[in-house]
Structures are given as structure tokens and as C-alpha cells.
Design an enzyme around this catalytic site. Structure first.
Site, PDB file in Angstrom:
ATOM      1  N   HIS A 164       0.857  -1.194   0.000  1.00  0.00           N
ATOM      2  CA  HIS A 164       0.000   0.000   0.000  1.00  0.00           C
ATOM      3  C   HIS A 164       0.886   1.234   0.000  1.00  0.00           C
ATOM      4  O   HIS A 164       1.967   1.229   0.577  1.00  0.00           O
ATOM      5  CB  HIS A 164      -0.902   0.004   1.240  1.00  0.00           C
ATOM      6  CG  HIS A 164      -2.093  -0.890   1.103  1.00  0.00           C
ATOM      7  ND1 HIS A 164      -3.243  -0.727   1.833  1.00  0.00           N
ATOM      8  CD2 HIS A 164      -2.321  -1.949   0.288  1.00  0.00           C
ATOM      9  CE1 HIS A 164      -4.125  -1.651   1.492  1.00  0.00           C
ATOM     10  NE2 HIS A 164      -3.584  -2.417   0.569  1.00  0.00           N
TER      11      HIS A 164
ATOM     12  N   CYS B 102      -7.400   3.930   2.093  1.00  0.00           N
ATOM     13  CA  CYS B 102      -6.908   3.176   3.235  1.00  0.00           C
ATOM     14  C   CYS B 102      -7.942   3.291   4.351  1.00  0.00           C
ATOM     15  O   CYS B 102      -8.195   4.400   4.837  1.00  0.00           O
ATOM     16  CB  CYS B 102      -5.563   3.726   3.692  1.00  0.00           C
ATOM     17  SG  CYS B 102      -4.990   2.959   5.211  1.00  0.00           S
TER      18      CYS B 102
HETATM   19 MG    MG Z   1      -4.984  -3.880  -0.310  1.00  0.00          MG
END
Ligand code: MG
Length: 315
Positions: A212, A243
Site C-alpha cells: 500500500h 486506506c
Molecule cells: Mg490492499
């Protein structure tokens, strides 16, 4: 540096991991169109969805319809995994002819409890009948381990637990495990240490990294993993999916960024950037926002594609 310039495999997770973290719920027909565009762009492993409870993740409630709506030739030719959390999910997946499933757990007790309402051990026990049933039907199984590099509730996670949980999943017959940096806290030195340890116990081809870009280190982490021999990476078209642990932050690394890196390095991924941009622009058009990916923006400019989602193909 890897001595041989081998193909890099990109596992496209936008239609599942990306869309399940977007607030706006996308129509089934648009998801189908998005997946078709991804496959036309050259992505040969495309996650389709997740057979989870609709009240838990409403964005994924139509996974059966989406899978059923994909052309049969795609189902024969490409890997189209769907996540299943338990036997109920497995049965729903089988009812529409899914040929590949993914099982997911984490290595943090707090994360597991909050995310799937089960301890690590309980989640693994839930998978046992699913894995057995899948094996009987010759269904391929992919494994996911979240919080592999850190947890939003517990901070650092244990490399020993990571290896133990990975072993259990391999015992269940998964063909590979995707190691997820769920909150984007990994850094290149940590990635090297983790991969070095993993490759002492498992074959490199069994390992995929899922980074990420929350703190902007996804690409550095991918390069570090590549230098340790990793050749398979999860990515999400245009960086779909925010996120959930940091409001407004970026989540999944963008497929365009990963593609750009490996193109520059002269490595082949089989993915066409222009066609990938069309897929991303289609779905970001539906979400009515722009892709946060730097490579996406730069190539969209270069190819003079509209960046705001208007005039998207199929829209
Ligand atoms: Mg992911």
C-alpha cells in the site's frame, strides 16, 4: 539485481480490494465492464469480488452476478479469483462456477477479531473444510495474509507468526500467498528482511507482495522485494481503494505505477499501459474522482486522455 530478466506477474485487485474500500457502490454491469477492460489490457489474473456478507461489505454484495456476467472464454483462459470467508461463501462461489478462490487471514489477533470476527486460529479452522472442498473440486486456492508488515492496532507484527500462518495456509494447498502491507507501514529494509526470511522457508514462486502506498513507499518496497527475487505483485488499477485506517490516504499501489517501473527496467508484464489507462479511467469516471497514481496522471497527459472521467469508454 536478478540475473535473468524474467516476466513480472501483476495480480490486479482493483475490482475487489479496490472497490470494497470505495464508498460509492458500483453497478454490477460497470464492474463487469471494468474487469473486461482490465483483461483486454493484458492482466491475466484479475480478482473479481468477495463472497462475504452483504451487510458487512455492501460493495461486494453482487459478486455472484458479476462473476456470472463475465464471458465464458475469460473464465477458461484467465485466473479470476474470488475471496471466500467460509463454507457458505464457498457454496455461493461454486453455484456460479468460480474456478479459483482466495482465503484471507492476518497475523494480528486484534486485526482478525475486528476484521473477520475470529482469532487467527479460528479463521484457519474455518478454512479447513473450505480448502478440502476446493481440493476435491480441483479449485485453485490463493492465500492472503494481512498485516504482514504491521498492524493498525498492535503495531509491529511477528515474523515467526507470519511464517507459522503461511505454513498453515500452504498445508491447506494454497498455490501462493499474498503478503499484505495492510496499512502501508513497510519500508524497504524491512521488506528485504521479511523476504529473505520467507525465501528460506518457501519457494519464491509461492510469494506475492501486496503493498500500500499510504506513506509513499509502495514502489520502494516493490523494488526491494524484486531485488530479493520476488516477481509477483498485487496492484489496483489507478490505485483504487483508499486506506480504511487513514482517512483520505492512498491504499493499494496503483497498477500503472508498478507497470511503469518494470517497463523502465525492460521487464515484461504483458500489460498495455494505454489500455490499462482506459480501464482505470472507466472506473474512476464511475466513482467521479481522479486516480491518485502519478504514473496514471503522467501517461494520461502523454496520451491526452481526459483525466476527469468524462468521455470514458462504455460510460
Ligand atoms: Mg490492499
Amino acid at each position: 539485481m536478478n540475473p535473468n530478466k524474467m516476466n513480472i506477474r501483476i495480480v490486479e485487485v482493483g475490482a475487489r480490494d479496490g472497490l470494497q474500500n470505495e464508498k460509492k457502490v458500483i453497478a454490477s454491469a460497470d464492474k463487469i465492464q471494468f474487469i473486461k477492460l482490465l483483461i483486454e489490457a493484458g492482466l491475466s489474473t484479475v480478482e473479481v469480488g468477495s463472497f462475504v456478507r452483504a451487510d458487512k461489505i455492501p460493495q461486494m454484495k453482487d459478486t455472484a452476478q458479476v462473476y456470472a456476467g463475465l464471458p465464458d472464454e475469460f473464465k477458461k483462459k484467465y485466473s479470476l479469483p474470488c475471496l471466500v470467508p467460509n463454507m457458505k461463501g464457498f457454496d455461493s462461489a461454486m453455484s456460479v462456477g468460480v474456478r479459483e478462490i482466495a482465503l484471507f487471514t492476518s497475523i494480528s489477533e486484534s486485526f482478525n477479531e475486528k476484521n473477520i470476527g475470529a482469532s487467527i486460529e479460528e479463521s484457519l479452522e474455518r478454512f479447513r473444510p473450505v480448502a478440502l472442498a476446493a481440493m476435491k473440486k480441483e479449485i485453485k486456492i490463493r492465500g492472503y495474509i494481512s498485516t504482514a508488515f504491521g498492524c493498525p492496532y498492535e503495531g509491529e507484527t511477528s515474523l515467526d507468526t507470519l511464517k507459522k500462518v503461511a505454513n498453515r495456509l500452504f498445508d491447506y494447498g494454497v498455490y501462493e500467498i499474498s503478503f499484505g502491507d495492510t496499512i502501508g507501514v513497510a519500508h524497504p529494509e524491512q521488506v528485504k528482511t521479511v523476504v529473505q526470511e520467507l525465501k528460506r522457508h518457501f519457494d519464491l514462486y509461492q510469494l506475492t507482495m501486496h503493498f500500500h502506498d499510504t506513506y509513499g513507499l509502495a514502489m520502494a518496497n516493490i523494488y526491494a522485494a524484486y531485488e530479493e527475487g520476488i516477481l509477483s505483485f498485487d496492484a489496483s488499477a489507478g490505485g483504487l481503494g483508499g486506506c480504511p485506517f487513514a482517512q483520505g490516504a492512498t491504499g493499494n499501489v496503483a497498477t500503472e505505477d508498478v507497470l511503469h517501473l518494470f517497463m523502465k527496467m525492460g521487464l515484461s508484464t504483458g500489460v498495455d499501459m494505454q489500455k490499462l489507462l482506459l480501464a482505470s479511467q472507466f472506473i474512476f469516471g464511475k466513482l467521479k474522482r481522479t486516480s491518485p497514481s502519478k504514473a496514471h496522471q503522467a501517461y494520461a497527459n502523454k496520451y491526452s486522455l481526459k483525466a476527469k472521467g468524462q468521455a470514458c469508454p462504455g460510460s
